[in-house]
Scaffold this active site. Structure first.
Site, PDB file in Angstrom:
ATOM      1  N   GLY A 272      -5.626   2.774  -7.287  1.00 33.75           N
ATOM      2  CA  GLY A 272      -6.276   3.874  -6.571  1.00 33.75           C
ATOM      3  C   GLY A 272      -6.727   3.472  -5.177  1.00 33.75           C
ATOM      4  CG  ASP A 273      -7.356   3.411  -0.724  1.00 40.66           C
ATOM      5  OD1 ASP A 273      -7.826   2.257  -0.675  1.00 40.66           O
ATOM      6  OD2 ASP A 273      -7.441   4.177   0.242  1.00 40.66           O
TER       7      ASP A 273
ATOM      8  CB  THR B 123     -14.331  -1.729  -4.912  1.00 39.02           C
ATOM      9  OG1 THR B 123     -13.060  -1.677  -5.543  1.00 39.02           O
ATOM     10  CG2 THR B 123     -14.153  -2.030  -3.438  1.00 39.02           C
TER      11      THR B 123
ATOM     12  CE  LYS C 115      -4.410   1.173   0.281  1.00 43.91           C
ATOM     13  NZ  LYS C 115      -5.579   0.406  -0.164  1.00 43.91           N
TER      14      LYS C 115
HETATM   15  P1  NDP Z   1     -12.894   7.929  -2.713  1.00 41.57           P
HETATM   16  O1  NDP Z   1     -11.818   8.920  -2.533  1.00 41.57           O
HETATM   17  O2  NDP Z   1     -13.451   7.707  -4.070  1.00 41.57           O
HETATM   18  O3  NDP Z   1     -14.117   8.254  -1.744  1.00 41.57           O
HETATM   19  C1  NDP Z   1     -13.940   8.323  -0.369  1.00 41.57           C
HETATM   20  C2  NDP Z   1     -15.259   8.676   0.288  1.00 41.57           C
HETATM   21  O4  NDP Z   1     -15.128   8.494   1.692  1.00 41.57           O
HETATM   22  C3  NDP Z   1     -15.641  10.128   0.078  1.00 41.57           C
HETATM   23  O5  NDP Z   1     -17.027  10.259   0.085  1.00 41.57           O
HETATM   24  C4  NDP Z   1     -14.999  10.798   1.295  1.00 41.57           C
HETATM   25  O6  NDP Z   1     -15.615  12.024   1.661  1.00 41.57           O
HETATM   26  C5  NDP Z   1     -15.233   9.763   2.366  1.00 41.57           C
HETATM   27  N1  NDP Z   1     -14.152   9.870   3.376  1.00 41.57           N
HETATM   28  C6  NDP Z   1     -12.820   9.741   3.180  1.00 41.57           C
HETATM   29  N2  NDP Z   1     -12.137   9.937   4.300  1.00 41.57           N
HETATM   30  C7  NDP Z   1     -13.051  10.206   5.251  1.00 41.57           C
HETATM   31  C8  NDP Z   1     -12.971  10.480   6.633  1.00 41.57           C
HETATM   32  N3  NDP Z   1     -11.787  10.554   7.271  1.00 41.57           N
HETATM   33  N4  NDP Z   1     -14.148  10.669   7.300  1.00 41.57           N
HETATM   34  C9  NDP Z   1     -15.345  10.603   6.660  1.00 41.57           C
HETATM   35  N5  NDP Z   1     -15.462  10.338   5.338  1.00 41.57           N
HETATM   36  C10 NDP Z   1     -14.352  10.135   4.649  1.00 41.57           C
HETATM   37  O7  NDP Z   1     -12.313   6.563  -2.117  1.00 41.57           O
HETATM   38  P2  NDP Z   1     -12.805   5.062  -2.351  1.00 41.57           P
HETATM   39  O8  NDP Z   1     -14.269   5.012  -2.565  1.00 41.57           O
HETATM   40  O9  NDP Z   1     -11.914   4.456  -3.358  1.00 41.57           O
HETATM   41  O10 NDP Z   1     -12.424   4.389  -0.946  1.00 41.57           O
HETATM   42  C11 NDP Z   1     -13.345   4.303   0.141  1.00 41.57           C
HETATM   43  C12 NDP Z   1     -12.902   3.185   1.075  1.00 41.57           C
HETATM   44  O11 NDP Z   1     -12.880   1.948   0.373  1.00 41.57           O
HETATM   45  C13 NDP Z   1     -11.505   3.329   1.673  1.00 41.57           C
HETATM   46  O12 NDP Z   1     -11.500   2.758   2.962  1.00 41.57           O
HETATM   47  C14 NDP Z   1     -10.651   2.476   0.755  1.00 41.57           C
HETATM   48  O13 NDP Z   1      -9.470   2.047   1.387  1.00 41.57           O
HETATM   49  C15 NDP Z   1     -11.607   1.340   0.488  1.00 41.57           C
HETATM   50  N6  NDP Z   1     -11.362   0.531  -0.711  1.00 41.57           N
HETATM   51  C16 NDP Z   1     -11.267   1.087  -1.945  1.00 41.57           C
HETATM   52  C17 NDP Z   1     -11.077   0.292  -3.059  1.00 41.57           C
HETATM   53  C18 NDP Z   1     -11.049   0.832  -4.445  1.00 41.57           C
HETATM   54  O14 NDP Z   1     -10.940   0.050  -5.373  1.00 41.57           O
HETATM   55  N7  NDP Z   1     -11.159   2.139  -4.657  1.00 41.57           N
HETATM   56  C19 NDP Z   1     -10.931  -1.167  -2.934  1.00 41.57           C
HETATM   57  C20 NDP Z   1     -11.143  -1.664  -1.595  1.00 41.57           C
HETATM   58  C21 NDP Z   1     -11.319  -0.825  -0.539  1.00 41.57           C
HETATM   59  P3  NDP Z   1     -14.884  13.415   1.336  1.00 41.57           P
HETATM   60  O15 NDP Z   1     -15.025  13.628  -0.132  1.00 41.57           O
HETATM   61  O16 NDP Z   1     -15.606  14.406   2.167  1.00 41.57           O
HETATM   62  O17 NDP Z   1     -13.452  13.249   1.753  1.00 41.57           O
HETATM   63  O1  2IT Z   2      -7.936  -1.451  -0.672  1.00 38.79           O
HETATM   64  C1  2IT Z   2      -7.897  -1.936  -1.818  1.00 38.79           C
HETATM   65  O2  2IT Z   2      -8.037  -3.141  -2.026  1.00 38.79           O
HETATM   66  C2  2IT Z   2      -7.694  -1.016  -2.950  1.00 38.79           C
HETATM   67  N1  2IT Z   2      -7.614   0.195  -2.747  1.00 38.79           N
HETATM   68  C3  2IT Z   2      -7.557  -1.563  -4.343  1.00 38.79           C
HETATM   69  C4  2IT Z   2      -6.143  -1.998  -4.590  1.00 38.79           C
HETATM   70  C5  2IT Z   2      -5.825  -2.401  -5.995  1.00 38.79           C
HETATM   71  O3  2IT Z   2      -4.641  -2.702  -6.219  1.00 38.79           O
HETATM   72  O4  2IT Z   2      -6.694  -2.436  -6.878  1.00 38.79           O
END
Ligand code: NDP
Ligand code: 2IT
Length: 444
Positions: free
Chosen positions: A164-165, A208, A125
């Protein structure tokens, strides 16, 4: 003291300032008690001592210039935690809260998640404390170029493949890829989540969120029910939340509330996802700005209160520790039957305990949100073959993978004496494959 408890004490002693990492390790080691009591050979070869220590941690300076000529310095990270079963794989997070402890918790969880997918990917990560919010496209581009100007030496299609994340989406991946290609002069699948025009996979954007709901469908079968007619609350409004919502609607459920870090929206007839998607994905607005007055959607300041909304299903999809004991009690008290984690570690240990005690089916992140990284691995396969599959083909594979992860987790729980505990089952099933590979490769 048991082997797991000993190792946990050692980890606590050595990483005192990393609460999220300690939280993740504590949870996993408590599940692994079921395994180490059977596999006593693990202790002699120090499997756990090696498993909890990253193979490599890289921390670097990221200088960049804002549009007004100010010089900024952020910190960049890449934690390469475990490569026993494949090249390091895991996302990049750009958020002001990023620090080494958060990177380590995410990389540690990623090892087990990636193993559960059944594909050949190790755990890593990375990210930065850079905040893309409020920055111009040019500022984001300059930041990404500076970030990759250091990161390029540590990554590669067969070495470490970021994605991404939080805060890293299609725009950032494009800028990062462009800079990598410029420095290395090779066209390779060094990142996933790429645009379709330059080697991305159809279905990765949706993966996801869709995968989360495919996993949820398996969970609901335990209670002989499905998504149809269910009221669903989804926190966040980013990549994971939006596509989870889309799949819920497709299956006949209703998403009554979603959020961002400022507040949440509520609509008893269902959130208008088209408006949300345009507002969030294209216009980069706050959630409060995505709906016109009189549209039937209320906005409530304070994102944590979203868990007071009555629902059948909760999909926390924003960030770590967003559901604490009190929120969990509210959900269970309001009749919620299932919680599946879209975010990484969104439920505190107290919250998980409350769900289990109240018969709320609990789908842990490393299983439930593995669809994103699984589809990243499918993107790597397509890049290696220099081919691309149709959306339907990728989506069918994703569904199959999520069903397999459910099956593996549930069967491992049964086999090791904790039937019904998907969290322990996922930890155990993910760990056993990595441990086998580590044993075969000697003390490295
Ligand atoms: P994005 O940046 O697309 O969206 C994040 C969302 O979560 C936004 O609505 C954001 O609000 C909110 N958020 C972020 N930080 C905080 C915080 N500290 N408190 C409250 N709200 C928060 O990210 P993703 O959708 O990609 O990721 C969301 C979660 O899913 C994370 O935990 C990530 O690790 C996990 N994840 C993502 C994957 C992926 O493929 N993208 C795969 C597996 C897990 P705001 O805009 O106000 O910051
Ligand atoms: O938390 C996660 O699994 C991710 N943000 C996706 C990682 C990836 O390599 O697609």
């Amino acid at each position: 003291m048991s082997y797991c408890q000993n190792v946990l004490e050692y980890v606590i002693r050595r990483n005192p300032h990393e609460p999220e990492f300690l939280q993740a390790v504590t949870e996993v080691l408590s599940s692994l008690e079921y395994v180490t009591s059977v596999h006593t050979e693990y202790e002699n070869i120090g499997i756990l001592e090696r498993f909890v220590e990253p193979e490599r941690q890289i921390i670097f300076r990221v200088p960049w210039m804002s549009d007004n000529g100010n010089v900024n310095v952020n910190r960049g990270f890449r934690v390469q935690f475990n490569s026993a079963i494949g090249p390091y794989k895991g996302g990049l997070r750009f958020h002001p809260s990023v620090n080494v402890g958060i990177m380590k918790f995410l990389a540690f969880e990623q090892i087990l998640k990636n193993s559960l997918t059944g594909l050949s990917i190790g755990g890593g990560k990375g990210g930065s404390d850079f905040d893309p919010k409020g920055k111009s496209d040019n500022e984001v581009m300059r930041f990404c170029q500076s970030f990759m100007t250091e990161l390029y030496r540590h990554v590669g299609g067969d070495m470490d493949v970021p994605a991404g994340d939080i805060g890293v989406g299609a725009r950032e991946i494009g800028f990062l890829y462009g800079q990598y290609k410029r420095i290395r002069n090779v066209y390779e699948g060094v990142l996933t989540g790429k645009g379709i025009a330059y080697g991305g996979s159809l279905g990765r954007t949706e993966a996801t969120g869709y995968g989360l709901v495919y996993f949820l469908e398996e969970m609901l079968k335990e209670r002989n029910t499905d998504v149809k007619g269910k009221k669903v609350v989804i926190s966040g409004s980013g990549n994971v939340a939006i596509y989870a919502a889309k799949k819920i609607y497709e299956l006949g459920g209703t998403v009554v509330a979603m959020s961002d870090s400022n507040g949440y929206i509520f609509n008893k007839n269902g959130v208008d996802l088209d408006s949300l998607q345009v507002g969030k994905e294209i216009e980069r607005k706050r959630i409060s700005q995505c709906f016109a007055g009189g549209s039937g959607t209320d906005y409530i300041e304070n994102c944590n209160d979203i868990w007071s909304v009555k629902c059948d299903i909760a999909l926390p999809s924003a960030t770590e520790n967003e559901i604490d004991g009190k929120s969990a009690e509210m959900l269970a008290g309001n009749g919620c039957i299932a919680v599946a984690e879209g975010a990484n570690m969104p439920c505190t240990p107290e919250a998980v305990k409350i769900f289990m005690e109240n018969n709320v089916i609990f789908g842990p992140a490393k299983a439930a949100n593995a669809g994103g990284v699984a589809t990243s691995a499918l993107e790597m396969q397509q890049n290696s073959m220099r081919t691309s599959w149709t959306f339907e083909e990728v989506d069918a594979r994703l569904k199959q993978i999520m069903q397999n992860i459910y099956k593996k987790s549930s069967e491992a729980a049964k086999k090791y004496g904790c039937a019904g505990n998907l969290l322990a089952g996922a930890d155990i099933a993910g760990f056993l494959k990595v441990a086998d590979a580590m044993i075969a490769q000697g003390i490295v």
